[in-house]
Enzyme design. Sequence first.
Site, PDB file in Angstrom:
ATOM      1  N   ALA A  97      51.688  39.171  38.215  1.00 58.48           N
ATOM      2  CA  ALA A  97      50.960  40.109  39.081  1.00 58.48           C
ATOM      3  C   ALA A  97      50.758  41.450  38.393  1.00 58.48           C
ATOM      4  CB  ALA A  97      51.723  40.302  40.397  1.00 58.48           C
ATOM      5  N   GLY A  98      50.739  41.432  37.064  1.00 62.83           N
ATOM      6  CA  GLY A  98      50.524  42.659  36.313  1.00 62.83           C
ATOM      7  C   GLY A  98      49.061  43.030  36.261  1.00 62.83           C
ATOM      8  N   ASP A 121      55.652  37.249  40.620  1.00 65.61           N
ATOM      9  CA  ASP A 121      56.063  38.031  39.456  1.00 65.61           C
ATOM     10  C   ASP A 121      57.573  38.236  39.508  1.00 65.61           C
ATOM     11  OD1 ASP A 121      54.242  39.999  37.423  1.00 65.61           O
ATOM     12  OD2 ASP A 121      56.391  40.454  37.564  1.00 65.61           O
ATOM     13  N   ARG A 176      47.816  37.890  18.337  1.00 68.77           N
ATOM     14  CA  ARG A 176      48.154  37.022  19.470  1.00 68.77           C
ATOM     15  C   ARG A 176      49.183  35.971  19.061  1.00 68.77           C
ATOM     16  NH1 ARG A 176      42.548  37.920  19.813  1.00 68.77           N
ATOM     17  NH2 ARG A 176      41.877  38.928  21.757  1.00 68.77           N
ATOM     18  N   VAL A 206      45.941  32.053  30.920  1.00 67.77           N
ATOM     19  CA  VAL A 206      45.415  33.302  30.357  1.00 67.77           C
ATOM     20  C   VAL A 206      46.410  33.902  29.364  1.00 67.77           C
ATOM     21  CG1 VAL A 206      44.487  35.591  30.929  1.00 67.77           C
ATOM     22  CG2 VAL A 206      44.148  33.693  32.509  1.00 67.77           C
ATOM     23  N   HIS A 263      40.922  31.741  20.512  1.00 65.21           N
ATOM     24  CA  HIS A 263      40.961  33.096  21.051  1.00 65.21           C
ATOM     25  C   HIS A 263      41.856  33.917  20.127  1.00 65.21           C
ATOM     26  CE1 HIS A 263      40.590  36.269  23.915  1.00 65.21           C
ATOM     27  NE2 HIS A 263      41.873  36.284  24.226  1.00 65.21           N
TER      28      HIS A 263
END
Length: 393
Positions: A97-98, A121, A176, A206, A263
């Site tokens: 929930a950031g 979270d 990443r 994500v 990505h």
Amino acid sequence: MTQGRVIGTDTVEDARQRGRLIVEVMPGDIVTALARESAERLGLKLVDGPVEMPAPVRTDGATSMRRTLYRRAPKWQAPSRSPRKARRLGKLALIGAGGVGGNIAHLTSRADMAEEIVLIDIAPGMAAATALDLNHTSGITGAAGRCIGGETLDLVSGAEVIVVTAGRARSPGMTRADLIDVNARVIRQAGEAIRSEAPNAVVIVVTNPLDEMTTEMLRVTGFPRERVLGMAGTLDSSRFRNALAMMAGVSPADVDAITLGSHGEEMAPIPSRATIKGRPLNVFLSEEQVKACVKDAITGGGQVVALKKSGSATIAPAHATIELIDHMRGARTGPVPVSVMLNGEYGIDDVVLGVPAHLGQGGMIKIEELRLTEAETAALHTAADAIRTRLAT
């Protein structure tokens, strides 16, 4: 008496591609079980025929001429198309929930896209506070969906779609790939809860590194590849379109472009498929300018990290995730770039990579194989090899 036809998945898919909302079933036609399942997943209705067609509207010559002259007037504007009627989700769960998760919840709540939005979270009170804050907006937005927040993963129970954003974000100087070990533990915990509590859910990953974490989610849940998707290509494509629009001095709405591959450093923007105002890039930009736009798309995330000093992008990834959910709801149609496990597509096997795919209620429907240049195809294979190497270490 004419012989009935067999209505299979190909008939349903053809109707979807033509933008139709119904499939007419005439007396004597046989509808396969797979066709019924595909129609339900795509939001198409099987209607017993013959369907009565509305009588054609007849207009006299004088009225037709008046309308033609009116449309030629400088101030005339074409009427905007009414938006597609999208399906509303039952329950959407957000693990994390950031910044990204909170923005996804905000966008989803604002558009009233789900009956229930659950935020989870580990930070005490964060998810509950965000949920309460969003519920307080309903008196302004009129959204009927309710938000719930908590700290335990069993809250994903019964979710139709689960978005996983939890994990450590990048710091300046980090790639990443530097996050593989720490975030893999987060994905394993989330995946185990999803497998037991929401066995029919579609999962959108994500968490970075995106392709590697999507692979881990597939392994832990045991879900088919159609139901574990990685959000990356929608974000990378948006950054590529933005760079092209700025370089050409046009609106981003005038640009059509897609980015595939990983990505990360092996990201593969596809200039050969890109257009500006429906024309090839070389009409507006030089080769050097296009290369600069490709570089800007690849480094876009790093630019945000460098400016923030602590943390990474949150707003654009949230919008990119909503784009995937909209394709699943039927609010958008056509192929969209998404990271999925490849089984021979583009000559690549057993690796998660960003490719264009059609999405529906049950996740991925099919991968679309575009005609690429030799260099672009090589870039995809280079990305696949790099992901395999990182996962093997």
